[in-house]
Enzyme design. Structure first.
Site, short mmCIF file in Angstrom:
data_model
loop_
_atom_site.label_atom_id
_atom_site.label_comp_id
_atom_site.label_asym_id
_atom_site.label_seq_id
_atom_site.Cartn_x
_atom_site.Cartn_y
_atom_site.Cartn_z
N SER A 178 -0.26 12.82 -15.06
CA SER A 178 0.08 13.60 -13.87
C SER A 178 0.75 14.95 -14.19
O SER A 178 0.41 15.96 -13.56
CB SER A 178 0.96 12.78 -12.91
OG SER A 178 0.21 11.71 -12.43
N THR A 217 4.55 5.54 -8.71
CA THR A 217 3.59 4.66 -9.38
C THR A 217 4.19 3.29 -9.59
O THR A 217 5.29 2.99 -9.10
CB THR A 217 3.06 5.33 -10.68
OG1 THR A 217 1.96 4.54 -11.15
CG2 THR A 217 4.10 5.46 -11.75
N LYS A 227 5.08 1.23 -5.57
CA LYS A 227 4.23 1.76 -4.50
C LYS A 227 4.44 1.07 -3.15
O LYS A 227 4.17 1.67 -2.10
CB LYS A 227 2.75 1.66 -4.91
CG LYS A 227 2.36 2.67 -5.98
CD LYS A 227 0.86 2.63 -6.20
CE LYS A 227 0.46 3.60 -7.29
NZ LYS A 227 -0.98 3.68 -7.47
N GLU A 259 -1.67 7.42 8.27
CA GLU A 259 -2.57 6.32 8.67
C GLU A 259 -3.09 5.58 7.46
O GLU A 259 -3.16 4.36 7.43
CB GLU A 259 -3.75 6.89 9.49
CG GLU A 259 -3.40 7.20 10.93
CD GLU A 259 -2.68 6.06 11.62
OE1 GLU A 259 -3.17 4.93 11.55
OE2 GLU A 259 -1.60 6.30 12.21
N ASP A 318 -4.71 7.44 -3.43
CA ASP A 318 -5.50 6.68 -4.41
C ASP A 318 -6.90 6.37 -3.86
O ASP A 318 -7.90 6.56 -4.53
CB ASP A 318 -4.83 5.34 -4.75
CG ASP A 318 -3.57 5.52 -5.57
OD1 ASP A 318 -3.49 6.50 -6.34
OD2 ASP A 318 -2.65 4.69 -5.45
N GLY A 325 -10.87 -7.68 -8.79
CA GLY A 325 -9.42 -7.43 -8.72
C GLY A 325 -8.93 -7.32 -7.30
O GLY A 325 -9.53 -6.62 -6.48
N GLY A 384 -2.95 -4.15 -6.17
CA GLY A 384 -2.73 -2.94 -5.38
C GLY A 384 -3.94 -2.01 -5.38
O GLY A 384 -4.37 -1.54 -4.32
N GLY A 412 -12.24 6.07 -14.77
CA GLY A 412 -11.18 6.32 -13.79
C GLY A 412 -10.57 7.71 -13.82
O GLY A 412 -9.67 8.00 -13.02
#
Ligand code: ATR
Length: 285
Positions: free
Chosen positions: A22, A67, A71, A83, A107, A131, A134, A249
């Site tokens: 980041s 992170t 979260k 929203e 995300d 998975g 989160g 990713g």
């Protein structure tokens, strides 16, 4: 850009945060867009979250990312949620508006943007999501919101897949949502349009692991692994050998970062230069 008394601070809080990309994304983008701001990372140890938020607020920090593992926990300290953050149930971006903390989740949109960029349609598609943590939750919510026809969720802990599928069913009654275990024998692999690995299986240092056996995939399936360390997981390597289109990713990470920055700065940013820079720099790591 030089630091002076007008320099704004943005940051990431989490634990652990080492090797996060980041700072690379945001400091490059601030520089490119001539924004007098810097982005740092803060490793916030357990039990210190509340204090850290009070500190960021007291210092007038304009915005921050959140992170693992905070979260969800962060939500209780925020004044308002977007929203998307409400739907996904977690926050990765916070904007400080005159002392009021507003929580967002970029995300899921980062994931959707990366599919769009690669011209992968979601509408009316059959998706296998591996998975139910989160990340799996955020991605399932967005896939359903964007009109996927069917989402099949598989997870090591089957109860979590069941819970997530029930929740999705209660929100999206026009999407067929099913669940199963990782070794689900009933999956009809030749009908799956997109597979998304949302587990941490295959992530550095466990690079020899795959979440499921990829030998059943056909070349019509797009295989997406949200892991970016390594860039090409063993799962993606197998899928590539089977002729599948593969995605890692990194694009999702870059898009979620740029979307956060657009929220903080209230402006549209050009993602292309950031992508080029982050991709070349992350390959050097
Ligand atoms: P994130 O926010 O990154 O999704 P998470 O909520 O901890 O993190 O979820 C991690 C996911 O990876 C879960 O689906 C987890 O499966 P469980 O729900 O059974 O824990 C999955 N996962 C992690 N390690 C795994 C392993 N060794 N084998 C299979 N699945 C694994």
């Amino acid at each position: 850009m030089n630091i002076d008394s007008d320099t704004k601070l943005y940051c990431l809080i989490g634990h652990p945060i080492s090797k996060s990309l980041s700072p690379l994304i945001h400091n490059f983008s601030f520089n490119e867009n001539k924004i007098n701001a810097k982005y740092l990372t803060f490793d916030v140890k357990e039990n210190n979250l509340k204090m850290a938020i009070s500190g960021l607020k007291a210092l007038g920090v304009q915005g921050f990312n959140v992170t693992i593992p905070y979260k969800t926990e962060i939500i209780q300290y925020l004044d308002e949620l977007s929203e998307e953050a409400k739907l996904i149930g977690s926050v990765n971006t916070v904007k400080n508006v005159n002392g009021k903390l507003i929580g967002y989740n970029t995300d899921g949109m980062g994931f959707i943007e990366s599919l769009k960029e690669n011209k992968i349609e979601i509408k009316e598609k059959i998706v296998l999501v591996i998975g139910a943590g989160g990340a799996g939750r955020a991605i399932c919510m967005m896939l359903a919101k964007e009109g996927a026809e069917k989402i099949h969720i598989i997870n090591r802990t089957i109860d979590k897949a069941k819970k997530l599928s029930k929740e999705l069913n209660s929100i999206f009654d026009d999407v067929l949502i099913t669940y199963g275990s990782l070794d689900n024998k009933k999956i009809d692999f030749k009908n799956i349009d997109i597979v998304v690995n949302c587990t941490s299986v295959g992530m550095y240092p466990n690079i020899d692991e795959t979440p499921i056996n990829p030998n059943h995939f056909t070349s019509k399936t797009t295989v997406y692994d949200i892991i970016y360390k390594p860039i090409k997981t063993k799962f993606l390597k197998f899928a590539e050998k089977r002729g599948c289109k593969i995605l890692n990713g990194l694009d999702m990470l870059i898009y979620q970062g740029i979307l956060s920055e657009e929220i903080w700065l209230d402006m549209n940013l050009n993602v292309e230069k950031v992508k080029k820079n982050v991709k070349s720099r992350s390959l050097q790591r």
